[in-house]
Design a protein around this motif. Structure first.
Motif: not given
Length: 57
Positions: A40-47
């Motif tokens: 899961w990513y939001m934009g370039d941020e790994f969640l």
């Protein structure tokens, strides 16, 4: 893999609780392979990852 929640083209608005902290969003998917791993990513941020599915196609 399909998204169960939220539905396609849904606008997600995160509200705040009584303490003023932002509430979480819940995403639910189904996958045809029970041993699959979803990243899961939001934009370039790994969640994080999902390794266990309760909904299988």
């Amino acid at each position: 893999m399909i998204f169960i929640q939220p539905k396609h083209n849904t606008t997600i608005t995160l509200t705040k609780n009584v303490e003023g902290e932002q509430n979480s969003a819940i995403f639910e998917i189904a996958h045809k392979h029970s041993d699959a791993q979803v990243f899961w990513y939001m934009g370039d941020e790994f969640l994080g990852t999902t390794k266990t599915f309760t909904n299988l196609l």
